[in-house]
Design a protein around this motif. Structure first.
Motif, mmCIF file in Angstrom:
data_model
loop_
_atom_site.group_PDB
_atom_site.id
_atom_site.type_symbol
_atom_site.label_atom_id
_atom_site.label_comp_id
_atom_site.label_asym_id
_atom_site.label_seq_id
_atom_site.Cartn_x
_atom_site.Cartn_y
_atom_site.Cartn_z
ATOM 1 N N GLY A 290 0.013 10.382 -4.516
ATOM 2 C CA GLY A 290 0.042 8.975 -4.937
ATOM 3 C C GLY A 290 1.460 8.443 -4.994
ATOM 4 O O GLY A 290 2.408 9.152 -4.681
ATOM 5 N N ILE B 125 -1.384 15.494 -10.438
ATOM 6 C CA ILE B 125 -2.007 15.924 -9.177
ATOM 7 C C ILE B 125 -1.204 17.060 -8.555
ATOM 8 O O ILE B 125 -1.778 18.060 -8.098
ATOM 9 C CB ILE B 125 -2.163 14.727 -8.209
ATOM 10 N N GLY C 286 -5.116 11.990 -4.589
ATOM 11 C CA GLY C 286 -5.781 13.118 -5.224
ATOM 12 C C GLY C 286 -6.421 14.081 -4.244
ATOM 13 O O GLY C 286 -6.856 15.166 -4.631
ATOM 14 N N THR C 287 -6.476 13.691 -2.959
ATOM 15 C CA THR C 287 -7.006 14.594 -1.933
ATOM 16 C C THR C 287 -5.967 15.686 -1.671
ATOM 17 O O THR C 287 -4.814 15.382 -1.350
ATOM 18 C CB THR C 287 -7.266 13.843 -0.609
ATOM 19 N N LEU D 193 -10.318 17.483 -4.796
ATOM 20 C CA LEU D 193 -10.064 16.089 -5.151
ATOM 21 C C LEU D 193 -9.664 16.061 -6.620
ATOM 22 O O LEU D 193 -10.475 16.367 -7.498
ATOM 23 C CB LEU D 193 -11.299 15.210 -4.902
ATOM 24 N N PHE D 194 -8.407 15.776 -6.881
ATOM 25 C CA PHE D 194 -7.867 15.756 -8.233
ATOM 26 C C PHE D 194 -7.632 14.317 -8.678
ATOM 27 O O PHE D 194 -7.556 13.408 -7.843
ATOM 28 C CB PHE D 194 -6.542 16.525 -8.296
ATOM 29 N N SER D 195 -7.513 14.122 -9.981
ATOM 30 C CA SER D 195 -7.173 12.792 -10.475
ATOM 31 C C SER D 195 -6.060 12.915 -11.500
ATOM 32 O O SER D 195 -5.802 13.997 -12.025
ATOM 33 C CB SER D 195 -8.409 12.126 -11.088
ATOM 34 N N GLY D 196 -5.414 11.790 -11.759
ATOM 35 C CA GLY D 196 -4.310 11.773 -12.710
ATOM 36 C C GLY D 196 -3.078 11.149 -12.089
ATOM 37 O O GLY D 196 -3.140 10.543 -11.021
ATOM 38 N N SER D 197 -1.964 11.321 -12.776
ATOM 39 C CA SER D 197 -0.684 10.812 -12.285
ATOM 40 C C SER D 197 -0.206 11.651 -11.111
ATOM 41 O O SER D 197 -0.747 12.729 -10.837
ATOM 42 C CB SER D 197 0.355 10.871 -13.401
ATOM 43 N N ARG D 198 0.838 11.182 -10.461
ATOM 44 C CA ARG D 198 1.458 11.941 -9.369
ATOM 45 C C ARG D 198 1.812 13.358 -9.826
ATOM 46 O O ARG D 198 1.497 14.344 -9.149
ATOM 47 C CB ARG D 198 2.707 11.170 -8.914
#
Length: 164
Positions: free
Chosen positions: A110, A146, A120-121, A138-143
């Motif tokens: 990101g 991730i 997040g990929t 596939l992750f989520s969150g801030s840079r």
């Protein structure tokens, strides 16, 4: 592997280093989105000098192609964020650095999507004498979050391949 997720990066690294030392296996890294984090976490672990050959930070596609021998056609066709690219990066690191196992990371930390892939990929590549594989996450969150999750996934996959 889900039982691993409560472990810290430090604990995941300790597991992988100990297992590699037991089996006398050497490891090389090729990192894009994690930019050296995987090798840094491994190197922070006592005993790492007995198993870590080295690592390549391959942020740009030119480095992936020239240093790690990732196919230019593959990069042109699918972009850098791809399971096949992760696998090829791992194989390239294994060969270039003369290791038993290659571990690679590529993905989108990101804040913008990249090569048509959402933030997040992440793909983790593993290469051994037996072959190469790419694993999708596939992750989520801030840079930073991730990148941290990608590092953890790489260490989990390394431990898993050492445990086969």
């Amino acid at each position: 592997m889900s039982n691993q997720h409560h472990l810290s990066l430090h604990q995941l690294s300790e597991q992988a280093v100990q297992k590699a030392l037991e089996l006398r296996r050497t490891v090389a890294t090729a990192e894009s989105l994690t930019a050296g984090m995987v090798s840094a976490v491994l190197a922070d672990t006592p005993g790492a000098s007995g198993m870590l050959q080295g690592g390549v930070v391959a942020y740009q596609n030119s480095v992936k192609a020239n240093l790690l021998k990732v196919s230019q056609e593959l990069l042109a066709d699918v972009g850098s964020v791809d399971g096949g690219v992760a696998a090829a990066m791992a194989a390239g690191a294994r060969t270039a650095l003369g290791a038993d196992i290659g571990v690679a990371t590529t993905g989108v930390a990101g804040p913008e999507a990249h090569d048509g892939k959402p933030v997040g990929t992440v793909y983790i590549g593993i290469a051994t004498a037996a072959g190469t594989h790419g694993f999708e996450y596939l992750f989520s969150g801030s840079r930073a979050e991730i990148r941290g999750q990608a590092c953890g996934a790489a260490l989990e996959r390394l431990f898993e391949v050492l445990s086969l």
